[in-house]
Motif scaffolding. Structure first.
Motif, PDB file in Angstrom:
ATOM      1  N   PHE A  77       0.901  -1.363  -0.023  1.00 32.47           N
ATOM      2  CA  PHE A  77      -0.124  -0.100  -0.010  1.00 32.47           C
ATOM      3  C   PHE A  77       0.929   1.118  -0.109  1.00 32.47           C
ATOM      4  CE2 PHE A  77      -1.878   3.199   2.622  1.00 32.47           C
ATOM      5  CZ  PHE A  77      -3.242   3.519   1.935  1.00 32.47           C
ATOM      6  N   TYR A  78       0.629   2.043  -1.015  1.00 28.24           N
ATOM      7  CA  TYR A  78       1.310   3.321  -1.011  1.00 28.24           C
ATOM      8  C   TYR A  78       0.193   4.466  -0.846  1.00 28.24           C
ATOM      9  CZ  TYR A  78       5.387   0.917  -1.875  1.00 28.24           C
ATOM     10  OH  TYR A  78       6.693  -0.049  -1.910  1.00 28.24           O
ATOM     11  N   CYS A 102      -5.280   5.635  -3.518  1.00 27.35           N
ATOM     12  CA  CYS A 102      -3.813   5.193  -2.994  1.00 27.35           C
ATOM     13  C   CYS A 102      -3.350   4.373  -4.115  1.00 27.35           C
ATOM     14  CB  CYS A 102      -3.909   4.287  -1.817  1.00 27.35           C
ATOM     15  SG  CYS A 102      -4.993   2.840  -2.183  1.00 27.35           S
ATOM     16  N   LEU A 103      -2.137   3.716  -4.201  1.00 28.14           N
ATOM     17  CA  LEU A 103      -1.587   2.718  -5.011  1.00 28.14           C
ATOM     18  C   LEU A 103      -1.426   1.156  -4.286  1.00 28.14           C
ATOM     19  CD1 LEU A 103       1.310   4.690  -6.651  1.00 28.14           C
ATOM     20  CD2 LEU A 103      -0.853   4.153  -7.895  1.00 28.14           C
ATOM     21  N   ILE A 104      -1.462   0.324  -5.067  1.00 23.78           N
ATOM     22  CA  ILE A 104      -0.991  -0.993  -4.265  1.00 23.78           C
ATOM     23  C   ILE A 104      -0.175  -1.381  -5.616  1.00 23.78           C
ATOM     24  CG2 ILE A 104      -1.943  -3.289  -3.896  1.00 23.78           C
ATOM     25  CD1 ILE A 104      -4.437  -2.117  -2.616  1.00 23.78           C
ATOM     26  N   GLU A 105       1.228  -1.743  -5.052  1.00 22.46           N
ATOM     27  CA  GLU A 105       2.159  -2.560  -5.809  1.00 22.46           C
ATOM     28  C   GLU A 105       1.977  -3.863  -5.752  1.00 22.46           C
ATOM     29  OE1 GLU A 105       6.922  -2.752  -6.430  1.00 22.46           O
ATOM     30  OE2 GLU A 105       5.973  -1.685  -4.727  1.00 22.46           O
ATOM     31  N   ALA A 106       1.830  -4.628  -6.968  1.00 24.87           N
ATOM     32  CA  ALA A 106       1.616  -6.040  -7.106  1.00 24.87           C
ATOM     33  C   ALA A 106       2.619  -6.688  -8.047  1.00 24.87           C
ATOM     34  CB  ALA A 106       0.273  -6.515  -7.168  1.00 24.87           C
ATOM     35  N   MET A 107       3.459  -7.539  -7.754  1.00 29.65           N
ATOM     36  CA  MET A 107       4.643  -7.871  -8.950  1.00 29.65           C
ATOM     37  C   MET A 107       4.985  -6.842  -9.733  1.00 29.65           C
ATOM     38  SD  MET A 107       2.072 -11.331  -9.696  1.00 29.65           S
ATOM     39  CE  MET A 107       3.156 -11.870 -11.009  1.00 29.65           C
ATOM     40  N   ILE A 113      -5.848   2.843  -6.893  1.00 31.67           N
ATOM     41  CA  ILE A 113      -7.152   2.214  -6.357  1.00 31.67           C
ATOM     42  C   ILE A 113      -8.095   3.527  -6.372  1.00 31.67           C
ATOM     43  CG2 ILE A 113      -8.002   1.242  -4.313  1.00 31.67           C
ATOM     44  CD1 ILE A 113      -6.002  -0.396  -6.088  1.00 31.67           C
ATOM     45  N   LYS A 114      -9.211   3.506  -6.996  1.00 34.36           N
ATOM     46  CA  LYS A 114     -10.165   4.400  -6.927  1.00 34.36           C
ATOM     47  C   LYS A 114     -11.237   4.308  -5.544  1.00 34.36           C
ATOM     48  CE  LYS A 114      -9.211   5.581 -11.778  1.00 34.36           C
ATOM     49  NZ  LYS A 114      -9.971   5.566 -13.175  1.00 34.36           N
ATOM     50  N   ALA A 115     -11.737   5.390  -5.099  1.00 29.47           N
ATOM     51  CA  ALA A 115     -12.896   5.523  -4.265  1.00 29.47           C
ATOM     52  C   ALA A 115     -13.806   4.738  -4.533  1.00 29.47           C
ATOM     53  CB  ALA A 115     -13.064   6.817  -4.074  1.00 29.47           C
ATOM     54  N   GLU A 116     -14.361   4.756  -5.687  1.00 28.26           N
ATOM     55  CA  GLU A 116     -15.853   4.090  -6.216  1.00 28.26           C
ATOM     56  C   GLU A 116     -16.812   4.536  -5.546  1.00 28.26           C
ATOM     57  OE1 GLU A 116     -14.884   0.064  -6.812  1.00 28.26           O
ATOM     58  OE2 GLU A 116     -13.387   0.268  -8.085  1.00 28.26           O
ATOM     59  N   VAL A 117     -16.825   5.426  -4.610  1.00 25.03           N
ATOM     60  CA  VAL A 117     -18.011   6.095  -3.875  1.00 25.03           C
ATOM     61  C   VAL A 117     -17.728   7.672  -3.689  1.00 25.03           C
ATOM     62  CG1 VAL A 117     -18.428   3.897  -2.483  1.00 25.03           C
ATOM     63  CG2 VAL A 117     -16.955   5.662  -1.643  1.00 25.03           C
ATOM     64  N   LYS A 118     -18.726   8.355  -3.335  1.00 28.93           N
ATOM     65  CA  LYS A 118     -18.734   9.697  -3.287  1.00 28.93           C
ATOM     66  C   LYS A 118     -18.758  10.033  -1.750  1.00 28.93           C
ATOM     67  CE  LYS A 118     -20.491  14.339  -4.353  1.00 28.93           C
ATOM     68  NZ  LYS A 118     -21.855  14.975  -5.002  1.00 28.93           N
ATOM     69  N   GLY A 119     -17.894  10.630  -1.148  1.00 28.93           N
ATOM     70  CA  GLY A 119     -18.140  11.043   0.336  1.00 28.93           C
ATOM     71  C   GLY A 119     -17.102  11.564   0.872  1.00 28.93           C
ATOM     72  N   VAL A 120     -16.576  11.427   2.254  1.00 23.78           N
ATOM     73  CA  VAL A 120     -15.615  12.115   2.919  1.00 23.78           C
ATOM     74  C   VAL A 120     -14.707  11.163   3.457  1.00 23.78           C
ATOM     75  CG1 VAL A 120     -14.841  13.806   5.030  1.00 23.78           C
ATOM     76  CG2 VAL A 120     -16.734  14.191   3.333  1.00 23.78           C
ATOM     77  N   VAL A 121     -13.379  11.175   3.386  1.00 25.69           N
ATOM     78  CA  VAL A 121     -12.371  10.016   4.281  1.00 25.69           C
ATOM     79  C   VAL A 121     -12.508  10.261   5.472  1.00 25.69           C
ATOM     80  CG1 VAL A 121     -10.236   9.325   4.459  1.00 25.69           C
ATOM     81  CG2 VAL A 121     -10.979  10.143   2.236  1.00 25.69           C
ATOM     82  N   THR A 122     -12.810   9.325   6.348  1.00 25.41           N
ATOM     83  CA  THR A 122     -12.864   9.542   7.810  1.00 25.41           C
ATOM     84  C   THR A 122     -11.787   8.795   8.511  1.00 25.41           C
ATOM     85  OG1 THR A 122     -14.317   7.630   8.005  1.00 25.41           O
ATOM     86  CG2 THR A 122     -15.611   9.836   7.813  1.00 25.41           C
ATOM     87  N   HIS A 123     -11.163   7.756   7.905  1.00 29.01           N
ATOM     88  CA  HIS A 123     -10.405   6.960   8.505  1.00 29.01           C
ATOM     89  C   HIS A 123      -9.376   6.397   7.439  1.00 29.01           C
ATOM     90  CE1 HIS A 123     -13.391   6.287  11.383  1.00 29.01           C
ATOM     91  NE2 HIS A 123     -12.613   6.393  12.253  1.00 29.01           N
ATOM     92  N   VAL A 126      -4.443   1.975   7.087  1.00 34.52           N
ATOM     93  CA  VAL A 126      -3.055   1.252   6.606  1.00 34.52           C
ATOM     94  C   VAL A 126      -2.036   2.263   6.743  1.00 34.52           C
ATOM     95  CG1 VAL A 126      -1.973  -0.290   5.021  1.00 34.52           C
ATOM     96  CG2 VAL A 126      -4.538  -0.365   5.274  1.00 34.52           C
ATOM     97  N   GLU A 127      -0.937   1.755   7.200  1.00 38.18           N
ATOM     98  CA  GLU A 127       0.124   2.716   7.265  1.00 38.18           C
ATOM     99  C   GLU A 127       1.059   2.708   6.078  1.00 38.18           C
ATOM    100  OE1 GLU A 127       3.043   2.449  10.409  1.00 38.18           O
ATOM    101  OE2 GLU A 127       1.738   1.500  11.725  1.00 38.18           O
ATOM    102  N   ASN A 128       1.622   3.734   5.406  1.00 33.55           N
ATOM    103  CA  ASN A 128       2.272   3.717   4.037  1.00 33.55           C
ATOM    104  C   ASN A 128       3.223   2.645   4.069  1.00 33.55           C
ATOM    105  OD1 ASN A 128       2.654   5.096   1.436  1.00 33.55           O
ATOM    106  ND2 ASN A 128       4.464   5.788   2.316  1.00 33.55           N
ATOM    107  N   ALA A 129       3.700   1.902   2.778  1.00 26.33           N
ATOM    108  CA  ALA A 129       4.438   1.110   2.534  1.00 26.33           C
ATOM    109  C   ALA A 129       4.319  -0.175   3.277  1.00 26.33           C
ATOM    110  CB  ALA A 129       5.966   1.317   2.676  1.00 26.33           C
ATOM    111  N   LYS A 130       3.053  -0.517   3.778  1.00 24.47           N
ATOM    112  CA  LYS A 130       2.938  -1.850   4.505  1.00 24.47           C
ATOM    113  C   LYS A 130       2.166  -2.755   3.517  1.00 24.47           C
ATOM    114  CE  LYS A 130       4.549  -0.523   8.362  1.00 24.47           C
ATOM    115  NZ  LYS A 130       5.690  -1.020   9.024  1.00 24.47           N
ATOM    116  N   PRO A 131       2.360  -4.129   3.656  1.00 22.91           N
ATOM    117  CA  PRO A 131       1.676  -4.928   2.973  1.00 22.91           C
ATOM    118  C   PRO A 131       0.099  -4.978   3.120  1.00 22.91           C
ATOM    119  CG  PRO A 131       3.028  -5.894   4.690  1.00 22.91           C
ATOM    120  CD  PRO A 131       3.006  -4.564   4.532  1.00 22.91           C
ATOM    121  N   VAL A 132      -0.828  -5.436   2.235  1.00 26.42           N
ATOM    122  CA  VAL A 132      -1.998  -5.552   2.556  1.00 26.42           C
ATOM    123  C   VAL A 132      -2.576  -6.776   1.928  1.00 26.42           C
ATOM    124  CG1 VAL A 132      -2.641  -2.853   2.453  1.00 26.42           C
ATOM    125  CG2 VAL A 132      -2.641  -4.049   0.189  1.00 26.42           C
TER     126      VAL A 132
END
Length: 144
Positions: A77-78, A102-107, A113-123, A126-132
């Motif tokens: 996760f970036y 965000c970006l997710i690096e895979a291989m 990664i797009k939000a795909e919803v309309k709204g406000v980020v509340t949380h 995931v920490e930056n550069a951590k695996p998901v």
């Protein structure tokens, strides 16, 4: 384990690890907890006397009014397109369905990664550069 012809099984989740081995003398069960979760009530126990793999109450599902953006894949996760760039979103950022969050690096491929919803980020969960993992919640959004 017999049904699926498994002789060993290991599961790790954040601060919990369980390892099961089946041998000729019967199952050998070992459990290791890095830091035991704090429960408001005692943990559930299976019929075999093993703790049930249920998240603690504090990790319960978010309020029904919030939506989650979940990881569509396994990867890293970036929060920003590069280390020098600003993060795509912060808590309080308004997003539209096409907003890249965000970006997710895979291989070695960077996937937007797009939000795909309309709204406000509340949380931001995931920490930056951590695996998901696939299906892991990344953000919580209050729909607008």
């Amino acid at each position: 384990m017999r049904k699926n012809s498994l002789s060993e099984f290991e599961l790790e989740r954040q601060d919990f690890k369980i390892k099961l081995k089946r041998g000729t003398g019967g199952p050998v069960i070992s459990e290791e907890t890095v830091s035991a979760p704090q429960y408001a009530t005692p943990p559930l126990v299976t019929a075999a006397g093993m703790p049930a793999l249920v998240p603690p109450p504090s990790a319960a599902a978010p309020a029904s009014s919030l939506l989650e953006i979940k990881s569509p894949m396994i990867g890293t996760f970036y929060r920003a397109p590069s280390p020098e760039s600003a993060d795509y979103v912060e808590v309080g950022t308004e997003v539209a369905p096409e907003t890249v969050v965000c970006l997710i690096e895979a291989m070695k491929v960077m996937n937007e990664i797009k939000a795909e919803v309309k709204g406000v980020v509340t949380h931001i969960l995931v920490e930056n550069a951590k695996p998901v993992e696939f299906g892991q919640p990344l953000f919580r959004i209050r729909p607008t």
